[in-house]
Design a protein around this motif. Structure first.
Motif, PDB file in Angstrom:
ATOM      1  N   ALA A 155     -35.201  41.475 -21.541  1.00  4.57           N
ATOM      2  CA  ALA A 155     -33.761  41.374 -22.157  1.00  4.57           C
ATOM      3  C   ALA A 155     -33.486  42.676 -22.769  1.00  4.57           C
ATOM      4  O   ALA A 155     -32.238  43.231 -22.602  1.00  4.57           O
ATOM      5  N   TYR A 156     -34.449  43.442 -23.206  1.00  4.02           N
ATOM      6  CA  TYR A 156     -34.186  44.669 -23.690  1.00  4.02           C
ATOM      7  C   TYR A 156     -33.964  45.722 -22.750  1.00  4.02           C
ATOM      8  O   TYR A 156     -33.285  46.735 -22.694  1.00  4.02           O
ATOM      9  N   LEU A 157     -34.603  45.540 -21.597  1.00  2.00           N
ATOM     10  CA  LEU A 157     -34.360  46.452 -20.321  1.00  2.00           C
ATOM     11  C   LEU A 157     -33.085  46.270 -19.832  1.00  2.00           C
ATOM     12  O   LEU A 157     -32.164  47.212 -19.657  1.00  2.00           O
ATOM     13  N   ALA A 158     -32.495  45.089 -19.722  1.00  2.00           N
ATOM     14  CA  ALA A 158     -31.307  44.687 -19.673  1.00  2.00           C
ATOM     15  C   ALA A 158     -30.231  45.433 -20.179  1.00  2.00           C
ATOM     16  O   ALA A 158     -29.162  45.963 -19.999  1.00  2.00           O
ATOM     17  N   TYR A 159     -30.442  45.239 -21.686  1.00  2.00           N
ATOM     18  CA  TYR A 159     -29.753  45.885 -22.738  1.00  2.00           C
ATOM     19  C   TYR A 159     -29.461  47.509 -22.366  1.00  2.00           C
ATOM     20  O   TYR A 159     -28.207  47.914 -22.544  1.00  2.00           O
ATOM     21  N   ARG A 160     -30.433  48.027 -22.021  1.00  2.00           N
ATOM     22  CA  ARG A 160     -30.353  49.420 -21.921  1.00  2.00           C
ATOM     23  C   ARG A 160     -29.916  49.896 -20.881  1.00  2.00           C
ATOM     24  O   ARG A 160     -29.220  50.867 -20.276  1.00  2.00           O
ATOM     25  N   LEU A 161     -30.176  49.038 -19.417  1.00  2.00           N
ATOM     26  CA  LEU A 161     -29.894  49.672 -18.071  1.00  2.00           C
ATOM     27  C   LEU A 161     -28.963  48.992 -17.645  1.00  2.00           C
ATOM     28  O   LEU A 161     -28.115  49.378 -16.585  1.00  2.00           O
ATOM     29  N   VAL A 162     -28.293  47.934 -17.813  1.00  2.00           N
ATOM     30  CA  VAL A 162     -27.289  47.230 -17.264  1.00  2.00           C
ATOM     31  C   VAL A 162     -25.978  47.925 -17.499  1.00  2.00           C
ATOM     32  O   VAL A 162     -25.194  48.292 -16.461  1.00  2.00           O
ATOM     33  N   PRO A 163     -25.615  48.338 -18.740  1.00  2.00           N
ATOM     34  CA  PRO A 163     -26.236  47.995 -20.218  1.00  2.00           C
ATOM     35  C   PRO A 163     -25.158  46.870 -20.641  1.00  2.00           C
ATOM     36  O   PRO A 163     -24.139  46.545 -20.133  1.00  2.00           O
ATOM     37  N   GLN A 176     -16.676  44.557 -16.094  1.00  2.00           N
ATOM     38  CA  GLN A 176     -16.549  43.573 -14.703  1.00  2.00           C
ATOM     39  C   GLN A 176     -18.043  43.806 -14.012  1.00  2.00           C
ATOM     40  O   GLN A 176     -18.209  42.915 -13.136  1.00  2.00           O
ATOM     41  N   GLN A 177     -18.706  44.813 -14.275  1.00  2.00           N
ATOM     42  CA  GLN A 177     -19.791  45.108 -13.356  1.00  2.00           C
ATOM     43  C   GLN A 177     -21.003  44.667 -13.844  1.00  2.00           C
ATOM     44  O   GLN A 177     -22.068  44.512 -13.312  1.00  2.00           O
ATOM     45  N   ARG A 178     -21.183  44.268 -15.324  1.00  2.00           N
ATOM     46  CA  ARG A 178     -22.210  44.088 -15.879  1.00  2.00           C
ATOM     47  C   ARG A 178     -22.825  42.743 -15.525  1.00  2.00           C
ATOM     48  O   ARG A 178     -24.202  42.731 -15.538  1.00  2.00           O
ATOM     49  N   LEU A 179     -22.253  41.697 -15.339  1.00  2.00           N
ATOM     50  CA  LEU A 179     -22.918  40.470 -14.740  1.00  2.00           C
ATOM     51  C   LEU A 179     -23.402  40.626 -13.486  1.00  2.00           C
ATOM     52  O   LEU A 179     -24.719  40.410 -13.419  1.00  2.00           O
ATOM     53  N   PRO A 180     -22.854  41.216 -12.516  1.00  2.00           N
ATOM     54  CA  PRO A 180     -23.321  41.526 -11.358  1.00  2.00           C
ATOM     55  C   PRO A 180     -24.719  42.323 -11.529  1.00  2.00           C
ATOM     56  O   PRO A 180     -25.600  42.202 -10.722  1.00  2.00           O
ATOM     57  N   ARG A 181     -24.586  43.280 -12.403  1.00  2.00           N
ATOM     58  CA  ARG A 181     -25.787  44.334 -12.415  1.00  2.00           C
ATOM     59  C   ARG A 181     -26.905  43.496 -13.063  1.00  2.00           C
ATOM     60  O   ARG A 181     -28.142  43.746 -12.942  1.00  2.00           O
ATOM     61  N   LEU A 182     -26.464  42.756 -14.048  1.00  2.00           N
ATOM     62  CA  LEU A 182     -27.499  41.921 -14.482  1.00  2.00           C
ATOM     63  C   LEU A 182     -28.145  40.933 -13.606  1.00  2.00           C
ATOM     64  O   LEU A 182     -29.722  40.766 -13.364  1.00  2.00           O
ATOM     65  N   ASP A 183     -27.622  40.460 -12.789  1.00  2.00           N
ATOM     66  CA  ASP A 183     -28.008  39.503 -11.643  1.00  2.00           C
ATOM     67  C   ASP A 183     -29.030  40.430 -10.784  1.00  2.00           C
ATOM     68  O   ASP A 183     -30.018  40.039 -10.123  1.00  2.00           O
ATOM     69  N   ALA A 184     -28.464  41.773 -10.541  1.00  2.00           N
ATOM     70  CA  ALA A 184     -29.417  42.423  -9.550  1.00  2.00           C
ATOM     71  C   ALA A 184     -30.769  42.956 -10.221  1.00  2.00           C
ATOM     72  O   ALA A 184     -31.770  42.980  -9.609  1.00  2.00           O
ATOM     73  N   LEU A 185     -30.725  42.977 -11.608  1.00  2.00           N
ATOM     74  CA  LEU A 185     -31.867  43.269 -12.401  1.00  2.00           C
ATOM     75  C   LEU A 185     -32.867  42.207 -12.504  1.00  2.00           C
ATOM     76  O   LEU A 185     -34.055  41.809 -12.275  1.00  2.00           O
ATOM     77  N   ILE A 186     -32.172  40.790 -12.663  1.00  2.00           N
ATOM     78  CA  ILE A 186     -32.897  39.548 -12.599  1.00  2.00           C
ATOM     79  C   ILE A 186     -33.813  39.427 -11.212  1.00  2.00           C
ATOM     80  O   ILE A 186     -34.954  38.971 -10.866  1.00  2.00           O
ATOM     81  N   ASP A 187     -32.780  39.607 -10.083  1.00  2.00           N
ATOM     82  CA  ASP A 187     -33.443  39.473  -8.760  1.00  2.00           C
ATOM     83  C   ASP A 187     -34.589  40.519  -8.369  1.00  2.00           C
ATOM     84  O   ASP A 187     -35.619  39.998  -7.849  1.00  2.00           O
ATOM     85  N   ALA A 188     -34.473  41.673  -8.966  1.00  2.00           N
ATOM     86  CA  ALA A 188     -35.535  42.822  -8.845  1.00  2.00           C
ATOM     87  C   ALA A 188     -36.805  42.523  -9.559  1.00  2.00           C
ATOM     88  O   ALA A 188     -37.993  42.732  -9.154  1.00  2.00           O
ATOM     89  N   TYR A 189     -36.577  41.879 -10.639  1.00  2.00           N
ATOM     90  CA  TYR A 189     -37.740  41.421 -11.434  1.00  2.00           C
ATOM     91  C   TYR A 189     -38.403  40.107 -10.790  1.00  2.00           C
ATOM     92  O   TYR A 189     -39.437  39.981 -10.993  1.00  2.00           O
TER      93      TYR A 189
END
Length: 249
Positions: A155-163, A176-189
């Motif tokens: 969650a902290y990584l997402a806070y800083r890198l999504v952001p 508008q880009q933040r939830l898709p970026r969060l999904d990309a980070l979840i997929d990568a993890y």
């Protein structure tokens, strides 16, 4: 000291470079951190510093990892999608390799959070990353590592890198880009974290971080820490609003 280069960062302690090594003030938690770094290295994770013991001044000695740093205000290239993939995948590898230490009887600087699934970095953010040729090559500064749930770190990584906060800077992705970026980070993890789960964990994380930073301000007299804690509380409100927005849909 003569012949030492003071490095950027080191918000709590002085960090210097001596040749191909880094020196920083040690604490009761240093043996645990070195055990973690040795465990990660033995697992084949070379994207972390190597623990090299202590110097004659009682400071810990780590290998220096050369590359580009990302300090605030963050450069525009930090938002490239490939870095989301790099960061999520590296954090997963670090977590997986740390499972055996999560229940060990070790002294850490920060408290353990339950369930203690892995050893969390606790500050996985661009300013603790090293980059080369536009790719993530290392995660550094494990000084505040401690056991906790995977999502606490994620969650902290997402806070800083999504952001997910206000401190992304003028070049940061828009709302508008933040939830898709969060999904990309979840997929990568590679986990099944839901958006609401991430937001709720991050809200708790920001509450604790604000209190911790207030304490550091009181102990040091540094007013800039009060600015940081105020930002964490504003971002806590922002994240809570995101969570409410999910429940309305």
């Amino acid at each position: 000291m003569d012949g030492e280069e003071v490095l950027a960062g080191g918000n709590s302690t002085l960090v210097t470079r001596v040749g191909d090594t880094v020196r920083r003030t040690a604490g009761p938690w240093t043996p645990a951190v070195h055990s973690l770094l040795e465990t990660l290295r033995h697992a084949g994770i070379t994207e972390v510093p190597q623990a090299l013991g202590m110097d004659e001044h009682g400071r810990e000695v780590l290998s220096f990892i050369d590359g580009d740093a990302a300090h605030y205000p963050l450069p525009d290239w930090i938002w490239e999608p490939c870095l989301l993939r790099d960061a999520g995948a590296l954090l997963r590898r670090i977590h997986d390799a740390s499972v055996g230490l999560a229940q060990a009887d070790l002294t850490w600087q920060l408290p353990t959070h339950q369930p203690a699934e892995v050893v969390c970095h606790n500050d996985a953010a661009p300013y603790n990353m090293v980059f080369a040729d536009g790719r993530l090559t290392a995660l550094i500064d494990f000084d505040t590592a401690s056991p906790g749930p995977r999502i606490w770190d994620f969650a902290y990584l997402a806070y800083r890198l999504v952001p997910l906060g206000e401190n992304g800077g003028p070049g940061a992705p828009d709302e508008q880009q933040r939830l898709p970026r969060l999904d990309a980070l979840i997929d990568a993890y590679g986990a099944r974290f839901g958006h609401g789960q991430v937001f709720q964990t991050l809200a708790a994380r920001l509450d604790e971080l604000a209190e911790l930073t207030d304490g550091r301000a009181a102990a040091t007299g540094r007013e800039d820490f009060l600015d940081h804690s105020a930002m964490y509380r504003r971002d806590r409100g922002r994240v809570s609003a995101m969570a409410r927005g999910l429940s309305v849909r």
